[in-house]
Each structure stands twice: as C-alpha cells, then as structure tokens.
Design a protein around this motif. Structure first.
Motif, PDB file in Angstrom:
ATOM      1  N   ARG A  79       0.826  -1.212   0.000  1.00 41.48           N
ATOM      2  CA  ARG A  79       0.000   0.000   0.000  1.00 41.48           C
ATOM      3  C   ARG A  79       0.857   1.258   0.000  1.00 41.48           C
ATOM      4  O   ARG A  79       0.410   2.308  -0.465  1.00 41.48           O
ATOM      5  N   LYS A  81       3.341   1.706  -1.789  1.00 39.16           N
ATOM      6  CA  LYS A  81       3.703   1.955  -3.183  1.00 39.16           C
ATOM      7  C   LYS A  81       2.572   2.603  -3.971  1.00 39.16           C
ATOM      8  O   LYS A  81       2.811   3.227  -5.003  1.00 39.16           O
ATOM      9  N   THR A  82       1.348   2.444  -3.480  1.00 39.61           N
ATOM     10  CA  THR A  82       0.192   2.925  -4.254  1.00 39.61           C
ATOM     11  C   THR A  82      -0.528   4.099  -3.598  1.00 39.61           C
ATOM     12  O   THR A  82      -1.457   4.650  -4.200  1.00 39.61           O
ATOM     13  N   THR A  83      -0.118   4.473  -2.388  1.00 40.91           N
ATOM     14  CA  THR A  83      -0.758   5.599  -1.705  1.00 40.91           C
ATOM     15  C   THR A  83       0.010   6.879  -1.973  1.00 40.91           C
ATOM     16  O   THR A  83       1.173   7.005  -1.576  1.00 40.91           O
ATOM     17  N   PRO A  84      -0.588   7.852  -2.651  1.00 41.79           N
ATOM     18  CA  PRO A  84       0.131   9.099  -2.942  1.00 41.79           C
ATOM     19  C   PRO A  84       0.295   9.953  -1.701  1.00 41.79           C
ATOM     20  O   PRO A  84      -0.512   9.890  -0.767  1.00 41.79           O
ATOM     21  N   ARG A  85       1.328  10.759  -1.683  1.00 45.23           N
ATOM     22  CA  ARG A  85       1.558  11.685  -0.567  1.00 45.23           C
ATOM     23  C   ARG A  85       0.470  12.765  -0.590  1.00 45.23           C
ATOM     24  O   ARG A  85       0.224  13.429  -1.597  1.00 45.23           O
ATOM     25  N   ASN A  95       0.279  13.113 -11.065  1.00 45.36           N
ATOM     26  CA  ASN A  95       1.070  11.906 -10.798  1.00 45.36           C
ATOM     27  C   ASN A  95       1.971  12.077  -9.572  1.00 45.36           C
ATOM     28  O   ASN A  95       3.203  11.938  -9.658  1.00 45.36           O
ATOM     29  N   GLU A  97       4.071  11.585  -6.139  1.00 51.57           N
ATOM     30  CA  GLU A  97       4.853  10.466  -5.629  1.00 51.57           C
ATOM     31  C   GLU A  97       4.072   9.704  -4.562  1.00 51.57           C
ATOM     32  O   GLU A  97       3.184  10.245  -3.908  1.00 51.57           O
ATOM     33  N   SER A  98       4.452   8.438  -4.387  1.00 53.51           N
ATOM     34  CA  SER A  98       3.848   7.622  -3.334  1.00 53.51           C
ATOM     35  C   SER A  98       4.653   7.749  -2.043  1.00 53.51           C
ATOM     36  O   SER A  98       5.761   8.307  -2.031  1.00 53.51           O
ATOM     37  N   ASP A 101       7.875   6.012  -2.610  1.00 52.10           N
ATOM     38  CA  ASP A 101       8.812   6.836  -3.381  1.00 52.10           C
ATOM     39  C   ASP A 101       9.596   7.760  -2.450  1.00 52.10           C
ATOM     40  O   ASP A 101      10.819   7.892  -2.563  1.00 52.10           O
ATOM     41  N   ASP A 140      -1.499   8.833   4.796  1.00 51.48           N
ATOM     42  CA  ASP A 140      -0.598   9.971   5.012  1.00 51.48           C
ATOM     43  C   ASP A 140      -1.370  11.084   5.709  1.00 51.48           C
ATOM     44  O   ASP A 140      -2.122  11.827   5.074  1.00 51.48           O
TER      45      ASP A 140
END
Length: 248
Positions: A79, A81-85, A95, A97-98, A101, A140
């Motif tokens: 998760r 990797k797929t949850t954006p900040r 787009n 970052e996760s 990232d 986040d």
C-alpha cells in the motif's frame, strides 16, 4: 458425519484468511457489534488435517510461519507503493509520488551522505525506510487533515503494533518498532539526520514539481525554513534553495 465434515471444512477455509485481512475484519466487526466475526479460527499447524493430494498421499507441508508472516507483511506494505503523498494531492500535483517513493529517496540520501561522527549510516538507511511504514494502514496524515499530533501518534502506534504482529514478532519486528519509535521521539543522532532527510526530500520533490509542472509550491519551503537540525541538512537545504532561486 456431515456436520463433522462441515466443521472441518469451515475451520480450514477460515484458516486460509491472510492475517493482514483479519485485522480489517476485526475493525469492521467492532463498528458493527451484531456482526459475527469469522476470522479467528485456530490456524496452528497441529490443528489442521494433513494436506492430501487426489490419490490420498500427503502433499508438501504449508510454508513455514516465518515465510508466511514475511509475505503477509510485505503484501500489506505494498500500500505504501500505491498511496500518494497527501500534500501533493491537495495541491493538485499530477502523478504525485507515493509514500514508498518518498522513503526510498530518503534511503538513498542516507546512502550517499558523507560519514558523520557519531552517526550510523546503516541505521539511518533502515530508519528512512521505516519512518512512514504505519501509513500503510492509516494513510498519510498531514497537518491540514485536522488530526492532532497525539491522535496521529496513537493511530500510527496502533498500526505499527499490528504490522509487527503480522510479521510474527521476533528480532526483526522489534527492530522496526524501535527504529520507528526512535525516529518519532527524535531521540538519537540518526533520528535527527533522518528527520532532516524527510524535510529535504520534500523540498527537493517540490522543486522538481515546480520545474516540471509550473507549480508554485512556496508553502512547502516555508514549512521547513529554519527547522533543519544537522549540518548536512542545512547544507543540502541551502543547495536546493540556491537551485530554486536560479530558476525563478
């Protein structure tokens, strides 16, 4: 006889429920007291009938608990990797970052930084990839979310405890928990360095989004101004600010 077979089948099917999903079933049950919880079957190896193939021979044993726990833990961490900040999402960055990232580049910062007396770089790298790990469950949480620091810490501590149990406890789980607590408390030279890397990665990412998307992300630079604790943090922040001024 049929009832006995049904009970065996039911118990076995429940035991196949991944542990990380059981946590969320329990949360759902807690919010609906009248709902029965069907995820607590005894899954110890001794409680299960032997695995048999079609010809009746005993098949290979199931994966060891260590391997099973590790994969459950890593699957939950996906998760990240797929949850954006959240800060970038609120500013309509394309787009974004996760969480993963962000932590990865912090780990690289620790890797490429020069040696600092009294600071363990290997520990900094580990702390960098652990410091936001609870966000795999809680997401986040930023200051703009309206959640107090105390409540944020409570939620993340509870999530971390679950994740360490999912990993099976032991030395690795204890190490992750200790690194996270040390970072949160800003309680060591390594924690201070990694806290600075956290801010540095954010403003470097903000600079890149400004360059790539024409955004004005001044608020992110303002939020970190004067808050760097270490010489390396201050030096790298000055370099990022210098590059930003040259492009304005």
């Amino acid at each position: 006889m049929r009832n006995v077979m049904n009970r065996v089948f039911f118990s076995k099917s429940l035991s196949l429920t991944p542990p990380h999903l059981r946590f969320f079933h329990l949360l759902a049950a807690a919010s609906s007291p009248n709902r029965a919880v069907h995820c607590m079957a005894d899954d110890s190896p001794l409680s299960q009938p032997p695995n048999r193939s079609g010809d009746g021979s005993v098949s290979a044993p199931p994966p060891s608990p260590a391997a099973s726990s590790a994969i459950d833990f890593l699957s939950l961490c996906s998760r990240l990797k797929t949850t954006p900040r959240a800060g970038w999402v609120k500013r309509d960055v394309k787009n974004p970052e996760s969480i993963a990232d962000h932590m990865y580049r912090m780990g690289l910062m620790a890797l490429v930084s020069s040696d600092i007396p009294g600071v363990n770089r290997d520990k900094c790298m580990k702390m960098a990839i652990v410091h936001d790990i609870a966000e795999a469950i809680v997401g986040d949480i930023t200051p703009s979310c309206g959640v107090s620091k105390e409540e944020k810490n409570r939620r993340e501590s509870e999530a971390l405890e679950h994740m360490c149990k999912l990993l099976g406890g032991g030395e690795r789980a204890e190490e992750i928990a200790e690194l996270w607590r040390e970072y949160e408390a800003n309680a060591s030279p390594e924690a201070k360095v990694v806290k600075d890397f956290d801010k540095l990665e954010m403003i470097l990412q903000a600079l890149e989004y400004e360059q790539e998307q024409g955004q004005d992300l001044e608020e992110f630079f303002q939020s970190t101004a004067g808050k760097f604790q270490t010489d390396i943090g201050k030096a790298w922040a000055l370099e990022i600010a210098s590059r930003r001024r040259k492009r304005q």
